[in-house]
Write a protein that holds these residues in place. Structure first.
Motif, PDB file in Angstrom:
ATOM      1  N   TRP A  61      40.287  31.151  38.326  1.00 26.45           N
ATOM      2  CA  TRP A  61      39.076  31.805  38.369  1.00 26.45           C
ATOM      3  C   TRP A  61      37.553  31.889  38.143  1.00 26.45           C
ATOM      4  O   TRP A  61      36.873  31.764  38.862  1.00 26.45           O
ATOM      5  CB  TRP A  61      39.817  33.273  36.849  1.00 26.45           C
ATOM      6  CG  TRP A  61      40.855  34.089  36.710  1.00 26.45           C
ATOM      7  CD1 TRP A  61      41.244  34.221  38.269  1.00 26.45           C
ATOM      8  CD2 TRP A  61      41.638  34.337  36.198  1.00 26.45           C
ATOM      9  NE1 TRP A  61      42.500  34.751  38.542  1.00 26.45           N
ATOM     10  CE2 TRP A  61      42.925  35.351  37.295  1.00 26.45           C
ATOM     11  CE3 TRP A  61      41.307  33.835  35.192  1.00 26.45           C
ATOM     12  CZ2 TRP A  61      43.629  35.894  36.165  1.00 26.45           C
ATOM     13  CZ3 TRP A  61      42.695  34.757  34.519  1.00 26.45           C
ATOM     14  CH2 TRP A  61      43.868  35.893  34.972  1.00 26.45           C
ATOM     15  N   ARG A  64      36.465  29.788  41.160  1.00 23.44           N
ATOM     16  CA  ARG A  64      35.952  30.864  42.076  1.00 23.44           C
ATOM     17  C   ARG A  64      34.931  31.654  41.800  1.00 23.44           C
ATOM     18  O   ARG A  64      34.598  31.352  42.478  1.00 23.44           O
ATOM     19  CB  ARG A  64      37.223  32.010  42.008  1.00 23.44           C
ATOM     20  CG  ARG A  64      38.441  31.187  42.599  1.00 23.44           C
ATOM     21  CD  ARG A  64      39.481  32.877  43.048  1.00 23.44           C
ATOM     22  NE  ARG A  64      40.604  32.131  43.500  1.00 23.44           N
ATOM     23  CZ  ARG A  64      41.983  33.179  43.904  1.00 23.44           C
ATOM     24  NH1 ARG A  64      42.154  34.194  43.661  1.00 23.44           N
ATOM     25  NH2 ARG A  64      42.360  32.516  44.496  1.00 23.44           N
ATOM     26  N   ILE A  65      34.664  32.009  40.558  1.00 24.49           N
ATOM     27  CA  ILE A  65      33.293  32.201  40.420  1.00 24.49           C
ATOM     28  C   ILE A  65      32.076  31.716  40.337  1.00 24.49           C
ATOM     29  O   ILE A  65      31.007  31.846  41.183  1.00 24.49           O
ATOM     30  CB  ILE A  65      33.740  32.616  38.650  1.00 24.49           C
ATOM     31  CG1 ILE A  65      34.332  34.228  38.424  1.00 24.49           C
ATOM     32  CG2 ILE A  65      32.017  33.861  38.534  1.00 24.49           C
ATOM     33  CD1 ILE A  65      34.765  33.973  37.306  1.00 24.49           C
ATOM     34  N   ALA A  98      36.698  37.152  39.436  1.00 28.46           N
ATOM     35  CA  ALA A  98      36.895  36.502  40.159  1.00 28.46           C
ATOM     36  C   ALA A  98      37.744  37.281  41.787  1.00 28.46           C
ATOM     37  O   ALA A  98      37.905  37.551  42.777  1.00 28.46           O
ATOM     38  CB  ALA A  98      38.709  35.301  39.446  1.00 28.46           C
TER      39      ALA A  98
END
Length: 120
Positions: A61, A64-65, A98
Motif C-alpha cells: 500500500w 502504491r501511494i 492505496a
C-alpha cells in the motif's frame, strides 16, 4: 492379553487427519505419524506467517501511494502526506488511500493538493 483391533472410531480419526494432509507429498500424506507432525508444523507456520502477510500488504500500500504521488510531480512526498493527514485528523488508512490511488487518481491528487494548500 489378546491384541484388540482398533475399529471404526480410530479409522475415522485417521481418515479425518488424512483429509488435512491430502496435498502433502510422499509419506507426509500417507503415514499417520508423519501426517500429524506435518499438520502441527503447517499450522505453526500459518500462525507465524499471518503477521508477515500483514506487513507485506502494508508495504504494498505504501509503495502504491508513493508511486502515484510521485507520478503527478506534486511537491509532497509520502511521508509528508501521511503526516499532514494525521495533523488534519483525516481518518484515511493506507489501505483506503492505496485503493483510491489505483481506482481514482484524481481524488488522491485532490486530497494531496488540498492538504498541501492548507498547511503551507
Amino acid at each position: 492379553m489378546t491384541r484388540t483391533r482398533r475399529g471404526y472410531i480410530a479409522n475415522r480419526h485417521r481418515i479425518k487427519i488424512r483429509l488435512f494432509a491430502s496435498n502433502f507429498g510422499g509419506g507426509h500424506s500417507r503415514l499417520t505419524r508423519s501426517i500429524i507432525q506435518q499438520k502441527i508444523r503447517a499450522l505453526a507456520s500459518a500462525h507465524r506467517d499471518r503477521d508477515g502477510q500483514k506487513r507485506n500488504f502494508r508495504r504494498l500500500w505504501v509503495t502504491r501511494i508513493n508511486a502515484v504521488i510521485r507520478e503527478n510531480m506534486i511537491s509532497i512526498n509520502y511521508n509528508r502526506l501521511i503526516n499532514n493527514l494525521y495533523k488534519r485528523q483525516l481518518l484515511l488508512n493506507r489501505k483506503i488511500l492505496a485503493q483510491i490511488a489505483i481506482l481514482n487518481r484524481n481524488c488522491l491528487y485532490t486530497i494531496s493538493n488540498n492538504i498541501l494548500n492548507t498547511t503551507t
